[in-house]
Design a protein around this motif. Structure first.
Motif, PDB file in Angstrom:
ATOM      1  N   TRP A   2       0.842  -1.185   0.000  1.00  0.00           N
ATOM      2  CA  TRP A   2       0.000   0.000   0.000  1.00  0.00           C
ATOM      3  C   TRP A   2       0.884   1.244   0.000  1.00  0.00           C
ATOM      4  CZ3 TRP A   2       1.178  -3.108   4.018  1.00  0.00           C
ATOM      5  CH2 TRP A   2       1.687  -2.529   5.181  1.00  0.00           C
ATOM      6  N   ARG A   3       0.296   2.382  -0.329  1.00  0.00           N
ATOM      7  CA  ARG A   3       1.059   3.623  -0.374  1.00  0.00           C
ATOM      8  C   ARG A   3       1.497   4.039   1.032  1.00  0.00           C
ATOM      9  NH1 ARG A   3      -2.716   4.262  -4.305  1.00  0.00           N
ATOM     10  NH2 ARG A   3      -4.248   4.889  -2.752  1.00  0.00           N
ATOM     11  N   LYS A   4       2.729   4.474   1.153  1.00  0.00           N
ATOM     12  CA  LYS A   4       3.236   4.968   2.427  1.00  0.00           C
ATOM     13  C   LYS A   4       2.471   6.227   2.829  1.00  0.00           C
ATOM     14  CE  LYS A   4       7.666   4.392   2.821  1.00  0.00           C
ATOM     15  NZ  LYS A   4       7.853   3.316   3.809  1.00  0.00           N
ATOM     16  N   LYS A   5       2.270   6.392   4.113  1.00  0.00           N
ATOM     17  CA  LYS A   5       1.536   7.539   4.668  1.00  0.00           C
ATOM     18  C   LYS A   5       0.101   7.582   4.140  1.00  0.00           C
ATOM     19  CE  LYS A   5       5.726  10.318   5.283  1.00  0.00           C
ATOM     20  NZ  LYS A   5       6.422  11.598   4.965  1.00  0.00           N
ATOM     21  N   GLU A   6      -0.504   6.422   3.986  1.00  0.00           N
ATOM     22  CA  GLU A   6      -1.883   6.335   3.512  1.00  0.00           C
ATOM     23  C   GLU A   6      -2.822   7.059   4.482  1.00  0.00           C
ATOM     24  OE1 GLU A   6      -4.881   6.167   1.585  1.00  0.00           O
ATOM     25  OE2 GLU A   6      -3.494   4.771   0.620  1.00  0.00           O
ATOM     26  N   MET A   7      -3.673   7.934   3.946  1.00  0.00           N
ATOM     27  CA  MET A   7      -4.575   8.728   4.778  1.00  0.00           C
ATOM     28  C   MET A   7      -5.990   8.171   4.817  1.00  0.00           C
ATOM     29  SD  MET A   7      -3.286  12.561   3.721  1.00  0.00           S
ATOM     30  CE  MET A   7      -4.307  13.359   4.960  1.00  0.00           C
ATOM     31  N   ASN A   8      -6.270   7.187   3.976  1.00  0.00           N
ATOM     32  CA  ASN A   8      -7.597   6.586   3.946  1.00  0.00           C
ATOM     33  C   ASN A   8      -7.679   5.518   5.036  1.00  0.00           C
ATOM     34  OD1 ASN A   8      -9.977   5.217   3.395  1.00  0.00           O
ATOM     35  ND2 ASN A   8      -9.748   5.405   1.175  1.00  0.00           N
ATOM     36  N   ASN A   9      -8.434   5.806   6.091  1.00  0.00           N
ATOM     37  CA  ASN A   9      -8.531   4.885   7.221  1.00  0.00           C
ATOM     38  C   ASN A   9      -9.140   3.549   6.831  1.00  0.00           C
ATOM     39  OD1 ASN A   9      -7.361   6.622   9.104  1.00  0.00           O
ATOM     40  ND2 ASN A   9      -9.310   7.645   9.517  1.00  0.00           N
ATOM     41  N   THR A  10      -9.978   3.551   5.804  1.00  0.00           N
ATOM     42  CA  THR A  10     -10.585   2.293   5.353  1.00  0.00           C
ATOM     43  C   THR A  10      -9.521   1.371   4.772  1.00  0.00           C
ATOM     44  OG1 THR A  10     -12.622   3.473   4.852  1.00  0.00           O
ATOM     45  CG2 THR A  10     -12.369   1.282   3.905  1.00  0.00           C
ATOM     46  N   VAL A  11      -8.581   1.922   4.006  1.00  0.00           N
ATOM     47  CA  VAL A  11      -7.481   1.125   3.464  1.00  0.00           C
ATOM     48  C   VAL A  11      -6.673   0.518   4.600  1.00  0.00           C
ATOM     49  CG1 VAL A  11      -5.331   1.208   2.136  1.00  0.00           C
ATOM     50  CG2 VAL A  11      -7.348   2.432   1.313  1.00  0.00           C
ATOM     51  N   LEU A  12      -6.369   1.323   5.606  1.00  0.00           N
ATOM     52  CA  LEU A  12      -5.599   0.825   6.750  1.00  0.00           C
ATOM     53  C   LEU A  12      -6.367  -0.267   7.494  1.00  0.00           C
ATOM     54  CD1 LEU A  12      -4.207   4.237   8.092  1.00  0.00           C
ATOM     55  CD2 LEU A  12      -3.100   2.592   6.562  1.00  0.00           C
ATOM     56  N   LYS A  13      -7.680  -0.129   7.570  1.00  0.00           N
ATOM     57  CA  LYS A  13      -8.503  -1.151   8.221  1.00  0.00           C
ATOM     58  C   LYS A  13      -8.465  -2.460   7.437  1.00  0.00           C
ATOM     59  CE  LYS A  13     -11.523  -2.882  11.095  1.00  0.00           C
ATOM     60  NZ  LYS A  13     -11.111  -3.249  12.478  1.00  0.00           N
ATOM     61  N   VAL A  14      -8.506  -2.367   6.104  1.00  0.00           N
ATOM     62  CA  VAL A  14      -8.450  -3.572   5.265  1.00  0.00           C
ATOM     63  C   VAL A  14      -7.107  -4.278   5.440  1.00  0.00           C
ATOM     64  CG1 VAL A  14      -8.424  -4.406   2.881  1.00  0.00           C
ATOM     65  CG2 VAL A  14     -10.132  -2.724   3.601  1.00  0.00           C
ATOM     66  N   ILE A  15      -6.031  -3.511   5.532  1.00  0.00           N
ATOM     67  CA  ILE A  15      -4.701  -4.103   5.759  1.00  0.00           C
ATOM     68  C   ILE A  15      -4.674  -4.840   7.093  1.00  0.00           C
ATOM     69  CG2 ILE A  15      -2.259  -3.555   6.138  1.00  0.00           C
ATOM     70  CD1 ILE A  15      -2.769  -1.086   4.269  1.00  0.00           C
ATOM     71  N   GLU A  16      -5.230  -4.209   8.124  1.00  0.00           N
ATOM     72  CA  GLU A  16      -5.295  -4.848   9.447  1.00  0.00           C
ATOM     73  C   GLU A  16      -6.110  -6.138   9.396  1.00  0.00           C
ATOM     74  OE1 GLU A  16      -7.212  -3.936  13.879  1.00  0.00           O
ATOM     75  OE2 GLU A  16      -7.057  -2.331  12.394  1.00  0.00           O
ATOM     76  N   LEU A  17      -7.224  -6.101   8.696  1.00  0.00           N
ATOM     77  CA  LEU A  17      -8.066  -7.298   8.578  1.00  0.00           C
ATOM     78  C   LEU A  17      -7.330  -8.417   7.838  1.00  0.00           C
ATOM     79  CD1 LEU A  17     -11.490  -5.612   7.732  1.00  0.00           C
ATOM     80  CD2 LEU A  17     -10.945  -6.917   9.805  1.00  0.00           C
ATOM     81  N   ALA A  18      -6.546  -8.054   6.819  1.00  0.00           N
ATOM     82  CA  ALA A  18      -5.780  -9.066   6.072  1.00  0.00           C
ATOM     83  C   ALA A  18      -4.762  -9.744   6.972  1.00  0.00           C
ATOM     84  CB  ALA A  18      -5.090  -8.411   4.881  1.00  0.00           C
ATOM     85  N   GLU A  19      -4.074  -8.955   7.786  1.00  0.00           N
ATOM     86  CA  GLU A  19      -3.078  -9.530   8.691  1.00  0.00           C
ATOM     87  C   GLU A  19      -3.728 -10.460   9.718  1.00  0.00           C
ATOM     88  OE1 GLU A  19       0.421  -6.235   8.967  1.00  0.00           O
ATOM     89  OE2 GLU A  19      -1.486  -5.689   9.881  1.00  0.00           O
ATOM     90  N   ASN A  20      -4.853 -10.033  10.275  1.00  0.00           N
ATOM     91  CA  ASN A  20      -5.551 -10.868  11.251  1.00  0.00           C
ATOM     92  C   ASN A  20      -6.125 -12.122  10.613  1.00  0.00           C
ATOM     93  OD1 ASN A  20      -5.003  -9.028  13.287  1.00  0.00           O
ATOM     94  ND2 ASN A  20      -6.933  -7.917  13.013  1.00  0.00           N
ATOM     95  N   PHE A  21      -6.611 -11.982   9.384  1.00  0.00           N
ATOM     96  CA  PHE A  21      -7.175 -13.127   8.674  1.00  0.00           C
ATOM     97  C   PHE A  21      -6.130 -14.218   8.476  1.00  0.00           C
ATOM     98  CE2 PHE A  21      -7.864 -15.053   4.376  1.00  0.00           C
ATOM     99  CZ  PHE A  21      -8.933 -15.860   4.721  1.00  0.00           C
ATOM    100  N   VAL A  22      -4.900 -13.809   8.116  1.00  0.00           N
ATOM    101  CA  VAL A  22      -3.826 -14.783   7.903  1.00  0.00           C
ATOM    102  C   VAL A  22      -3.433 -15.449   9.218  1.00  0.00           C
ATOM    103  CG1 VAL A  22      -1.412 -15.016   7.243  1.00  0.00           C
ATOM    104  CG2 VAL A  22      -2.968 -13.664   5.828  1.00  0.00           C
ATOM    105  N   LYS A  23      -3.395 -14.681  10.296  1.00  0.00           N
ATOM    106  CA  LYS A  23      -3.027 -15.231  11.603  1.00  0.00           C
ATOM    107  C   LYS A  23      -4.010 -16.284  12.080  1.00  0.00           C
ATOM    108  CE  LYS A  23      -0.694 -11.036  13.221  1.00  0.00           C
ATOM    109  NZ  LYS A  23      -0.767  -9.873  14.155  1.00  0.00           N
ATOM    110  N   GLU A  24      -5.290 -16.101  11.713  1.00  0.00           N
ATOM    111  CA  GLU A  24      -6.340 -16.995  12.185  1.00  0.00           C
ATOM    112  C   GLU A  24      -6.580 -18.194  11.282  1.00  0.00           C
ATOM    113  OE1 GLU A  24      -9.663 -14.408  12.571  1.00  0.00           O
ATOM    114  OE2 GLU A  24      -8.776 -13.246  14.223  1.00  0.00           O
ATOM    115  N   ARG A  25      -5.900 -18.237  10.136  1.00  0.00           N
ATOM    116  CA  ARG A  25      -6.105 -19.347   9.188  1.00  0.00           C
ATOM    117  C   ARG A  25      -5.585 -20.654   9.763  1.00  0.00           C
ATOM    118  NH1 ARG A  25      -3.590 -17.954   3.633  1.00  0.00           N
ATOM    119  NH2 ARG A  25      -4.702 -19.788   2.912  1.00  0.00           N
TER     120      ARG A  25
END
Length: 289
Positions: free
Chosen positions: A266-289
């Motif tokens: 993703w772009r550095k210094k991303e200002m869209n909180n929704t994008v940051l939320k999707v990244i967080e969800l992706a990381e958690n999704f992988v951890k829980e697989r």
């Protein structure tokens, strides 16, 4: 001078016809003419040569057409990104991905997004000619899943997981998990090793390490097509293990001694909180697989 005047100029520069242009930009022909004249007067540049029948760009007009077309595209992309930032959870994000994750990881992750962010609209693109890095930097995508880390000072990357690459053969093939001797005698259906793509470089290094020059009979970058051809007994291939989730009949996957990752970028210094939320969800999704 306004952005709208520049846009009128660009349409007229393409159409070279005032009536056609006025139809396309939804203003009267007289209003369009006044806007172009005002632009020329402010710039103190003649942009068009006109007579009763023809409209022709001047050399200065041609120069500005070339320069402004790209700048307006960039401007529109920036505005769209600002709108997405403003929209928040009910907005839209774009995701690019490699075909190998289309059968299991991506559908399951999209299910998580649908549950966690039910009002979010998602645009999916599997790039072919354009790479993930350019799409991110041009604001044409917000998140890029890729098989290699994007090394750019303006992009952040994180590996989500690693998986083996596999020899993909027909179900009744003599190769097994215990023996793959004689690869040099096989017919391969793989990405062109002359290409500069990441997976082509992975294949090249693997064959080089094994001292094998593959007999490539078909070159393709589309894993779904490759598996279908393998299932028909046309040849064998090497693909990420993720393609096993396609569950194509008459195909078996034999894990090899090399792994590749799946990265989220993703772009550095991303200002869209929704994008940051999707990244967080992706990381958690992988951890829980």
């Amino acid at each position: 001078m306004t952005i709208q005047q520049i846009k009128y100029f660009l349409v007229l520069a393409k159409e070279l016809h005032f009536w056609n242009t006025s139809e396309k930009v939804y203003i009267s022909q007289s209003s369009l003419s006044r806007q172009i004249q005002a632009l020329e007067q402010e710039l103190q540049i003649q942009l068009f040569e006109r007579d009763k029948r023809n409209v022709k760009l001047t050399n200065a007009g041609k120069f500005l057409q070339e320069q402004w077309e790209e700048k307006i595209k960039e401007f529109d992309q920036i505005i769209r990104q600002a709108q997405r930032i403003d929209e928040g959870k009910a907005g839209t994000i774009s995701i690019t991905y490699p075909g190998s994750i289309a059968y299991e990881f991506l559908p399951n992750f999209l299910k998580v997004l649908g549950y966690s962010l039910p009002d979010l609209k998602i645009e999916l693109t599997e790039p072919t000619d354009e790479n993930h890095e350019k799409l991110l930097l041009d604001f044409k995508t917000d998140i890029a899943f890729s098989r290699d880390k994007i090394k750019n000072a303006n992009i952040d990357s994180k590996v989500l997981y690693y998986e083996p690459i596999c020899l993909v053969v027909p179900q009744n093939h003599r190769f097994s998990n215990d023996s793959i001797d004689g690869l040099e005698n096989e017919k391969f259906i793989i990405s062109g090793l002359h290409q500069t793509t990441f997976f082509a470089s992975v294949l090249s290094s693997w064959f080089l390490k094994k001292g094998i020059e593959p007999n490539t009979i078909i070159e393709s970058d589309f894993g779904g097509m490759i598996i279908s051809l393998v299932s028909k007994g046309i040849g064998i291939s090497i693909l990420p293990l993720s393609f096993k989730s396609a569950q194509v009949k008459n195909v078996k996957f034999i894990e090899l001694d090399q792994k590749i990752g799946l990265y989220i970028n993703w772009r550095k210094k991303e200002m869209n909180n929704t994008v940051l939320k999707v990244i967080e969800l992706a990381e958690n999704f992988v951890k829980e697989r």
